[in-house]
Design a protein around this motif. Structure first.
Motif, PDB file in Angstrom:
ATOM      1  N   GLU A  94     -12.110 -11.744  10.634  1.00 13.97           N
ATOM      2  CA  GLU A  94     -12.472 -10.565  11.288  1.00 13.97           C
ATOM      3  C   GLU A  94     -12.163 -10.747  12.849  1.00 13.97           C
ATOM      4  O   GLU A  94     -12.101 -11.925  13.658  1.00 13.97           O
ATOM      5  CB  GLU A  94     -13.928 -10.439  10.994  1.00 13.97           C
ATOM      6  N   VAL A  96     -12.251  -9.536  16.338  1.00 17.87           N
ATOM      7  CA  VAL A  96     -13.265  -8.860  17.213  1.00 17.87           C
ATOM      8  C   VAL A  96     -12.678  -8.841  18.581  1.00 17.87           C
ATOM      9  O   VAL A  96     -12.068  -9.663  19.316  1.00 17.87           O
ATOM     10  CB  VAL A  96     -14.526  -9.520  17.188  1.00 17.87           C
ATOM     11  N   ARG A  98     -13.408  -7.672  22.395  1.00 15.44           N
ATOM     12  CA  ARG A  98     -14.754  -7.152  23.364  1.00 15.44           C
ATOM     13  C   ARG A  98     -14.279  -6.602  24.922  1.00 15.44           C
ATOM     14  O   ARG A  98     -13.691  -7.177  25.593  1.00 15.44           O
ATOM     15  CB  ARG A  98     -15.571  -8.380  23.540  1.00 15.44           C
ATOM     16  N   GLY A 103     -23.864  -8.314  21.598  1.00 17.58           N
ATOM     17  CA  GLY A 103     -24.147  -8.814  20.178  1.00 17.58           C
ATOM     18  C   GLY A 103     -24.060 -10.459  20.277  1.00 17.58           C
ATOM     19  O   GLY A 103     -24.774 -10.949  21.159  1.00 17.58           O
ATOM     20  N   SER A 104     -23.339 -10.903  19.366  1.00 16.49           N
ATOM     21  CA  SER A 104     -23.475 -12.451  19.242  1.00 16.49           C
ATOM     22  C   SER A 104     -22.499 -13.022  20.618  1.00 16.49           C
ATOM     23  O   SER A 104     -23.149 -14.445  20.614  1.00 16.49           O
ATOM     24  CB  SER A 104     -22.608 -12.683  18.019  1.00 16.49           C
ATOM     25  N   TYR A 125     -13.240 -14.583  13.491  1.00 14.03           N
ATOM     26  CA  TYR A 125     -14.209 -15.058  12.780  1.00 14.03           C
ATOM     27  C   TYR A 125     -13.623 -15.154  11.290  1.00 14.03           C
ATOM     28  O   TYR A 125     -12.955 -14.315  10.802  1.00 14.03           O
ATOM     29  CB  TYR A 125     -15.306 -14.174  12.771  1.00 14.03           C
ATOM     30  N   ASP A 179     -17.348  -2.984  21.904  1.00 16.12           N
ATOM     31  CA  ASP A 179     -16.588  -3.975  21.034  1.00 16.12           C
ATOM     32  C   ASP A 179     -16.169  -3.386  19.656  1.00 16.12           C
ATOM     33  O   ASP A 179     -16.746  -2.426  19.556  1.00 16.12           O
ATOM     34  CB  ASP A 179     -17.079  -5.256  20.991  1.00 16.12           C
ATOM     35  N   PHE A 180     -15.174  -4.046  18.792  1.00 17.09           N
ATOM     36  CA  PHE A 180     -15.323  -3.712  17.839  1.00 17.09           C
ATOM     37  C   PHE A 180     -14.305  -4.776  16.688  1.00 17.09           C
ATOM     38  O   PHE A 180     -14.039  -5.765  17.374  1.00 17.09           O
ATOM     39  CB  PHE A 180     -14.353  -2.412  17.491  1.00 17.09           C
ATOM     40  N   LYS A 181     -14.433  -4.666  15.394  1.00 17.32           N
ATOM     41  CA  LYS A 181     -13.915  -5.392  14.573  1.00 17.32           C
ATOM     42  C   LYS A 181     -12.751  -4.793  13.803  1.00 17.32           C
ATOM     43  O   LYS A 181     -13.124  -3.629  13.425  1.00 17.32           O
ATOM     44  CB  LYS A 181     -15.007  -6.023  13.682  1.00 17.32           C
ATOM     45  N   ASP A 200     -19.769   1.684  11.883  1.00 15.35           N
ATOM     46  CA  ASP A 200     -20.236   0.400  11.185  1.00 15.35           C
ATOM     47  C   ASP A 200     -19.420  -0.856  11.836  1.00 15.35           C
ATOM     48  O   ASP A 200     -20.053  -1.808  11.920  1.00 15.35           O
ATOM     49  CB  ASP A 200     -19.751   0.434   9.710  1.00 15.35           C
ATOM     50  N   THR A 201     -18.274  -0.789  12.555  1.00 14.25           N
ATOM     51  CA  THR A 201     -17.124  -1.745  12.782  1.00 14.25           C
ATOM     52  C   THR A 201     -17.220  -1.815  14.310  1.00 14.25           C
ATOM     53  O   THR A 201     -16.418  -2.708  14.916  1.00 14.25           O
ATOM     54  CB  THR A 201     -16.087  -1.893  11.926  1.00 14.25           C
ATOM     55  N   CYS A 202     -17.904  -0.929  15.023  1.00 14.82           N
ATOM     56  CA  CYS A 202     -17.579  -0.618  16.354  1.00 14.82           C
ATOM     57  C   CYS A 202     -18.959  -0.760  17.047  1.00 14.82           C
ATOM     58  O   CYS A 202     -19.882  -0.131  16.609  1.00 14.82           O
ATOM     59  CB  CYS A 202     -16.833   0.747  17.112  1.00 14.82           C
ATOM     60  N   ARG A 203     -18.884  -1.127  18.366  1.00 18.70           N
ATOM     61  CA  ARG A 203     -20.191  -0.792  19.201  1.00 18.70           C
ATOM     62  C   ARG A 203     -19.722   0.324  20.156  1.00 18.70           C
ATOM     63  O   ARG A 203     -18.735   0.245  21.082  1.00 18.70           O
ATOM     64  CB  ARG A 203     -20.864  -1.931  20.029  1.00 18.70           C
ATOM     65  N   ARG A 219     -29.414  -2.338  12.722  1.00 14.19           N
ATOM     66  CA  ARG A 219     -29.713  -3.743  13.071  1.00 14.19           C
ATOM     67  C   ARG A 219     -30.851  -3.692  13.636  1.00 14.19           C
ATOM     68  O   ARG A 219     -31.570  -4.683  13.450  1.00 14.19           O
ATOM     69  CB  ARG A 219     -28.481  -4.387  13.749  1.00 14.19           C
TER      70      ARG A 219
END
Ligand code: TMP
Length: 238
Positions: A94, A96, A98, A103-104, A125, A179-181, A200-203, A219
């Protein structure tokens, strides 16, 4: 590749999508579900019509990236929830990107949410549910044989380029791309962008209000989840 395909058996069911084979061996149908999970599926729920939003938003973004010279697995959108794609072998990483602390990253490094990350950073990841998708370095990617060194370099270059293309696209739509994945795959040995790019995969943060317009509403139990997904669809495809 032809648009008219015959849907075959289900090959795989993931948390948010199902994959079906078709009568064309090199093509699969990606079906977008409304199922939502978070925290490695410890939290489960439904976001009504999420599948439709994610399918249409992904189509728009894959077309934008293809037009800019980034190869993707996207072929055609077949219906509200179905997309025809090339049958790639997913690289289990994954990726990512940013632009803002969230998030994490905020948690791991003890940083305050919202700060600008300049230049943007790219993280890897290991896509492995049993291990909880751990953050890994480029050396770990090579150690685990997840991808060869030139492939890793291409992934990093494309991830940065994709970010450069998507940030202004969302800015024009009053969304901050926090950010996004991304996930990449190999198609007859050729690297390409795969999976989906969606709320689902972006903020996304609304530029005016700062409100989350993505899966963080699920979440973090922020409410008005469906409304946020529909608003992103309206701004991206409307
Ligand atoms: P993170 O801050 O939780 O690491 O998430 C970074 C970005 O990746 C965020 O935009 C959400 C996205 N993401 C996924 O698409 N799938 C996942 O399983 C996780 C944890 C994050």
């Amino acid at each position: 590749m032809a648009k008219t395909v015959v849907k075959g058996a289900m090959i795989y069911e993931g948390k948010a999508k199902k994959l079906f084979e078709t009568d064309q061996p090199d093509c699969v149908i990606q079906y977008f579900k409304d199922d939502a999970t978070a925290f490695n599926a410890q939290k489960r729920g439904t976001i009504v019509d999420k599948g439709v939003v994610n399918n249409k938003v992904s189509e728009r973004l894959f077309r934008l990236l293809e037009d800019a010279g980034i190869p993707t697995h996207f072929l055609e959108r077949l219906s509200d929830r179905e997309m025809l794609t090339k049958r790639v072998t997913i690289i289990p990483i994954e990726v990512v990107v940013r632009n803002r602390v969230a998030g994490s990253l905020a948690k791991r490094l003890g940083l305050k949410e919202g700060g600008a990350i300049e230049p943007p950073i790219v993280e890897f990841y290991y896509k492995n549910d049993a291990l909880g998708d751990p953050l890994i370095t480029e050396d770990h990617v090579l150690l685990l044989n997840l991808a060869a060194s030139p492939v890793v370099n291409q992934i990093k270059a494309w991830a940065s380029r994709i970010n450069q293309l998507l940030v202004p696209f969302f800015q024009e739509r009053s969304l901050v791309l926090v950010d996004f994945k991304l996930e990449f795959g190999l198609y007859h040995g050729k690297l390409m962008l795969a999976d989906e790019i969606s709320p689902d995969t972006c903020r996304f943060w609304d530029k005016q209000t700062g409100e989350s317009m993505d899966k963080d509403r699920f979440r973090k139990d922020l409410g008005r989840i469906e409304e946020a997904y529909q608003e992103v669809l309206r701004r991206v495809c409307g």
